[in-house]
Design an enzyme around this catalytic site. Sequence first.
Site, PDB file in Angstrom:
ATOM      1  N   ARG A  81       0.814  -1.224   0.000  1.00 52.47           N
ATOM      2  CA  ARG A  81       0.000   0.000   0.000  1.00 52.47           C
ATOM      3  C   ARG A  81       0.841   1.265   0.000  1.00 52.47           C
ATOM      4  O   ARG A  81       0.445   2.271  -0.536  1.00 52.47           O
ATOM      5  CB  ARG A  81      -0.914  -0.008   1.217  1.00 52.47           C
ATOM      6  CG  ARG A  81      -2.135  -0.890   0.971  1.00 52.47           C
ATOM      7  CD  ARG A  81      -3.041  -0.852   2.163  1.00 52.47           C
ATOM      8  NE  ARG A  81      -3.089  -2.181   2.749  1.00 52.47           N
ATOM      9  CZ  ARG A  81      -4.198  -2.760   3.145  1.00 52.47           C
ATOM     10  NH1 ARG A  81      -5.342  -2.137   3.058  1.00 52.47           N
ATOM     11  NH2 ARG A  81      -4.182  -3.969   3.658  1.00 52.47           N
ATOM     12  N   LYS A  83     -10.804 -19.074  12.893  1.00 55.69           N
ATOM     13  CA  LYS A  83     -10.077 -20.335  12.724  1.00 55.69           C
ATOM     14  C   LYS A  83     -10.983 -21.526  13.040  1.00 55.69           C
ATOM     15  O   LYS A  83     -10.914 -22.568  12.377  1.00 55.69           O
ATOM     16  CB  LYS A  83      -8.834 -20.326  13.615  1.00 55.69           C
ATOM     17  CG  LYS A  83      -7.804 -19.281  13.157  1.00 55.69           C
ATOM     18  CD  LYS A  83      -6.744 -19.005  14.213  1.00 55.69           C
ATOM     19  CE  LYS A  83      -5.698 -18.004  13.728  1.00 55.69           C
ATOM     20  NZ  LYS A  83      -4.829 -17.511  14.805  1.00 55.69           N
ATOM     21  N   GLY A 105       3.905 -15.525  13.821  1.00 57.49           N
ATOM     22  CA  GLY A 105       5.289 -15.121  13.577  1.00 57.49           C
ATOM     23  C   GLY A 105       5.614 -15.214  12.098  1.00 57.49           C
ATOM     24  O   GLY A 105       5.103 -16.102  11.390  1.00 57.49           O
TER      25      GLY A 105
HETATM   26  N1  HSE Z   1      -2.844 -12.998  16.410  1.00 60.89           N
HETATM   27  C1  HSE Z   1      -2.759 -14.414  16.215  1.00 60.89           C
HETATM   28  C2  HSE Z   1      -2.261 -15.066  17.490  1.00 60.89           C
HETATM   29  C3  HSE Z   1      -1.856 -14.840  15.111  1.00 60.89           C
HETATM   30  O1  HSE Z   1      -2.030 -14.400  18.495  1.00 60.89           O
HETATM   31  O2  HSE Z   1      -2.129 -16.268  17.492  1.00 60.89           O
HETATM   32  C4  HSE Z   1      -2.453 -14.656  13.758  1.00 60.89           C
HETATM   33  O3  HSE Z   1      -3.601 -15.428  13.602  1.00 60.89           O
END
Ligand code: HSE
Length: 432
Positions: free
Chosen positions: A48, A208, A306
Amino acid sequence: MNSGKTLRVGMLGCGAVGSEVARLIAVNQSDLAQRSGARLELVKIGIRNLAVPSRANISQELLTTDLESIVSDPEIDLVIEVIGGIEPARALILSALENKKSVVTANKALLAKHGGELFAAADKNGVDLYYEASVAGAIPILRPLRESLVGDHVQRIMGIVNGTTNFILTKMDEKGAPFADALAEAQSLGFAEADPTADVEGFDAAAKAAILASLAFHSRVTDADVFREGITQVTDTDVAVAKSLDLVIKLLAIAELTKDGAISVRVHPTLISRTHPLASVRESFNAVFVEAESAGAMMFFGRGAGGTPTASAILGDLVAVARHRVSGGVGPRESDYAERIIAPMGSTRTQYLIRLDVADRPGVLASVAQTFSKHDVSIQTVRQTGLEDEAELIIMTHKASDAALAATVADLKSLDAVKRVASVIRVEGMST
Ligand code: HSE
């Protein structure tokens, strides 16, 4: 074996994950070519803002702010999407698929909301849409569900799929820290965002959970189907009480089949035994515990976030879609033929641990027990600790429906002797 072919790759986004993907494509070029059967060449990266300085190792001539030019470029064969969010990611991925490019994405929020539309577009255009990195980062869990377990019947999944909340709950458990202190530590170490809402309120885990439930139960499950409760109400007292009962609190994403064959899918703080395999998953690690009819119980463990771990999952998908392109087909895909319905949260059955502050006088325990009995919620154990004329009751129930428990709690609040319902936490993985 390398076919001598070159596949050109375009990438949308170049943050912590994208810059690692770019680095790994460059340093592993020869291995990736041998493994995929084609030379993989990263030819364009859409960002961006060209002024962001964090891309020191990226060759500047690859960068463009014209994201659409990547998904419409006839020279580009494969697209990696790591910009996240709903738009413009959705429109760009749809455009890439329409232009017959296979897509690899890490975008759980998008897939949990618009997966049906995106997978249909991939099917229609005869290309792949792969997304291993979208759930539990580096951990291979989507491919096992889609391929290795496709001959079995998954019954239940319980996952620690958010590293930020697992880190916070670990610090609360280890140090007895209040939520706010554990969150501040997570932020200072870079595990939690400045605005931690998506993690601590369970939105990230709910997306998820929807993806896991869709694959496991061959049905389309969206984020709107997932019951969600975050960890902001979990107190240091809850954690201490859990410890005293040999339990630990985890934010679990749970997807299971009810006895009627519906899907129960939810994210909430959950008490599990300290001997459960998920209890040993500490710090920012993720793990997914799967129970299948023939395979039995399995646990997948590793780094859920990560740049480098997530890039590993993306490169795995990149090699997979490149292989399919070289051999002239598409890979195994998810199916939603089962069309299972979503069970309302009220019908979901779990155990509960309830803490009540009550007056300590004759008849109080009887009136509390009577309230549970009125709603057909069976008590497994009661522990009372008292101080002068007040007491705390810690009540563990047998399995009851969420609706019956909610009605019980509402009635308890109206009892004279009950000063406060201090907490209600669901319990999983015990025997009853
Ligand atoms: N923010 C997420 C976590 C990682 O703390 O696991 C990305 O899905």
